[in-house]
Design an enzyme around this catalytic site. Structure first.
Site, PDB file in Angstrom:
ATOM      1  N   ASP A  64      -2.728  24.718 -41.048  1.00 47.70           N
ATOM      2  CA  ASP A  64      -3.451  23.776 -40.201  1.00 47.70           C
ATOM      3  C   ASP A  64      -4.891  24.258 -40.064  1.00 47.70           C
ATOM      4  O   ASP A  64      -5.133  25.371 -39.586  1.00 47.70           O
ATOM      5  CB  ASP A  64      -2.778  23.693 -38.832  1.00 47.70           C
ATOM      6  CG  ASP A  64      -3.334  22.588 -37.945  1.00 47.70           C
ATOM      7  OD1 ASP A  64      -4.533  22.285 -38.059  1.00 47.70           O
ATOM      8  OD2 ASP A  64      -2.573  22.054 -37.125  1.00 47.70           O
ATOM      9  N   ASN A  91     -13.169  17.686 -45.270  1.00 49.98           N
ATOM     10  CA  ASN A  91     -12.537  16.364 -45.292  1.00 49.98           C
ATOM     11  C   ASN A  91     -11.498  16.174 -44.194  1.00 49.98           C
ATOM     12  O   ASN A  91     -11.103  15.046 -43.909  1.00 49.98           O
ATOM     13  CB  ASN A  91     -11.882  16.141 -46.662  1.00 49.98           C
ATOM     14  CG  ASN A  91     -11.088  14.858 -46.734  1.00 49.98           C
ATOM     15  OD1 ASN A  91     -11.641  13.771 -46.587  1.00 49.98           O
ATOM     16  ND2 ASN A  91      -9.785  14.971 -46.932  1.00 49.98           N
ATOM     17  N   SER A 137     -17.501  11.847 -42.942  1.00 52.01           N
ATOM     18  CA  SER A 137     -17.549  11.248 -41.617  1.00 52.01           C
ATOM     19  C   SER A 137     -16.876   9.881 -41.686  1.00 52.01           C
ATOM     20  O   SER A 137     -15.831   9.729 -42.334  1.00 52.01           O
ATOM     21  CB  SER A 137     -18.992  11.149 -41.119  1.00 52.01           C
ATOM     22  OG  SER A 137     -19.039  10.603 -39.821  1.00 52.01           O
ATOM     23  N   SER A 138     -17.438   8.867 -41.065  1.00 50.91           N
ATOM     24  CA  SER A 138     -16.821   7.541 -41.038  1.00 50.91           C
ATOM     25  C   SER A 138     -17.830   6.533 -40.505  1.00 50.91           C
ATOM     26  O   SER A 138     -18.719   6.876 -39.715  1.00 50.91           O
ATOM     27  CB  SER A 138     -15.585   7.553 -40.132  1.00 50.91           C
ATOM     28  OG  SER A 138     -15.127   6.233 -39.870  1.00 50.91           O
ATOM     29  N   TYR A 151     -12.276   9.805 -31.905  1.00 52.75           N
ATOM     30  CA  TYR A 151     -12.532   9.803 -33.346  1.00 52.75           C
ATOM     31  C   TYR A 151     -13.967   9.389 -33.650  1.00 52.75           C
ATOM     32  O   TYR A 151     -14.655  10.028 -34.445  1.00 52.75           O
ATOM     33  CB  TYR A 151     -11.551   8.851 -34.030  1.00 52.75           C
ATOM     34  CG  TYR A 151     -11.738   8.711 -35.522  1.00 52.75           C
ATOM     35  CD1 TYR A 151     -11.248   9.682 -36.396  1.00 52.75           C
ATOM     36  CD2 TYR A 151     -12.390   7.609 -36.068  1.00 52.75           C
ATOM     37  CE1 TYR A 151     -11.408   9.557 -37.769  1.00 52.75           C
ATOM     38  CE2 TYR A 151     -12.558   7.477 -37.431  1.00 52.75           C
ATOM     39  CZ  TYR A 151     -12.061   8.451 -38.275  1.00 52.75           C
ATOM     40  OH  TYR A 151     -12.224   8.329 -39.626  1.00 52.75           O
ATOM     41  N   LYS A 155     -16.795  11.951 -35.280  1.00 51.39           N
ATOM     42  CA  LYS A 155     -17.412  11.666 -36.575  1.00 51.39           C
ATOM     43  C   LYS A 155     -18.934  11.573 -36.457  1.00 51.39           C
ATOM     44  O   LYS A 155     -19.667  11.915 -37.391  1.00 51.39           O
ATOM     45  CB  LYS A 155     -16.829  10.381 -37.158  1.00 51.39           C
ATOM     46  CG  LYS A 155     -15.396  10.526 -37.655  1.00 51.39           C
ATOM     47  CD  LYS A 155     -15.263  11.640 -38.672  1.00 51.39           C
ATOM     48  CE  LYS A 155     -13.901  11.671 -39.315  1.00 51.39           C
ATOM     49  NZ  LYS A 155     -13.737  12.813 -40.271  1.00 51.39           N
TER      50      LYS A 155
END
Length: 252
Positions: A64, A91, A137-138, A151, A155
């Site tokens: 982990d 990632n 990232s996102s 989240y 990010k």
């Protein structure tokens, strides 16, 4: 275009499936040796066989990434096994969800695994003639995703930290960039589950994609591999959005 990646040594976290695996496969196809990690042994073994079939030397370990000591050991052992590191790709993600536990998971996995992974990789990247770091990232960091959640904030933190690192590490010859994917559809992925469990949300997201479809992991992977490669030698501190027109902001 010659990306200049042949014989480079690349480490990717959370790379037994989805975007991470596609990134590893694309680097392997470019002639790189690969180190990958994930929590599950079975997925890693399948990924290892795939990457070795592509001609790569492969180092894997199941753990982990929120465990700081284990992440540091993995990076150091991978560099020893591969005889160095040229690229670090962060990632791993703790995913999304409500409540404080989701915020904590996002901080430890999305943010701190990248922070710690970079710190452990720096001695090796500094010895490379083309050291490079890419964070995943996102688009959740860029526009409202429909619900306030950890989240999105984590990010966004990844993008800011990467930008700071790009300035701090430039004198050491290390470039730092970000790729921010939009909705990416693959078997067993989040958007497949959303399609089955919450079809209205899926259809709404699909309708927001200007190109008329969601992305595929390999499309994100090509963006990552280009940014990480010597072919992108002038690019650092960039956030490359790979979303098929999902976001609508004007980015100057």
């Amino acid at each position: 275009m010659d990306l200049g990646l042949n014989d480079k040594k690349v480490l990717i976290t959370a790379a037994s499936r989805g975007i991470g695996l596609a990134v590893a496969q694309t680097f392997a196809d470019a002639g790189c040796d690969i180190a990958i990690c994930a929590r599950g042994e079975a997925g890693l073994e399948s990924a290892r066989k795939d990457l070795e079939a592509r001609g790569a030397r492969v180092f894997t370990r199941a753990f982990d990434v929120s465990a700081a000591d284990e992440l540091k050991s993995f990076v150091e052992d991978a560099a020893a096994d591969l005889s160095g590191l040229d690229v670090f790709v962060s990632n791993a993600s703790g995913g999304s969800g409500p409540g404080e536990e989701a915020w904590r998971a996002g901080f430890e996995v999305d943010v701190m695994s990248g922070v710690r992974g970079v710190e452990a990789s720096l001695p090796f990247l500094s010895d490379s003639d083309s050291g490079s770091i890419v964070f995943i990232s996102s688009t959740a960091a860029l526009e409202y995703l429909g619900i306030p959640q950890g989240y999105n904030a984590m990010k966004a933190a990844v993008i800011t930290h990467a930008c700071d690192l790009s300035q701090a590490l430039a004198p050491r010859g290390i470039r730092v960039n970000v790729v921010s994917p939009g909705p990416i559809y693959f078997e067993g992925g989040n958007w497949e589950m959303i399609k089955q469990a919450m079809p209205k949300i899926y259809e709404a997201a699909l309708g927001q994609c200007a190109i008329g479809r969601m992305g595929a992991p390999e499309e994100v992977a090509r963006a990552v591999v280009f940014l990480a490669s010597p072919a992108a030698s002038l690019i650092t501190g960039a956030n490359l959005v790979a979303d098929g027109g999902f976001t609508k902001r004007v980015a100057y």
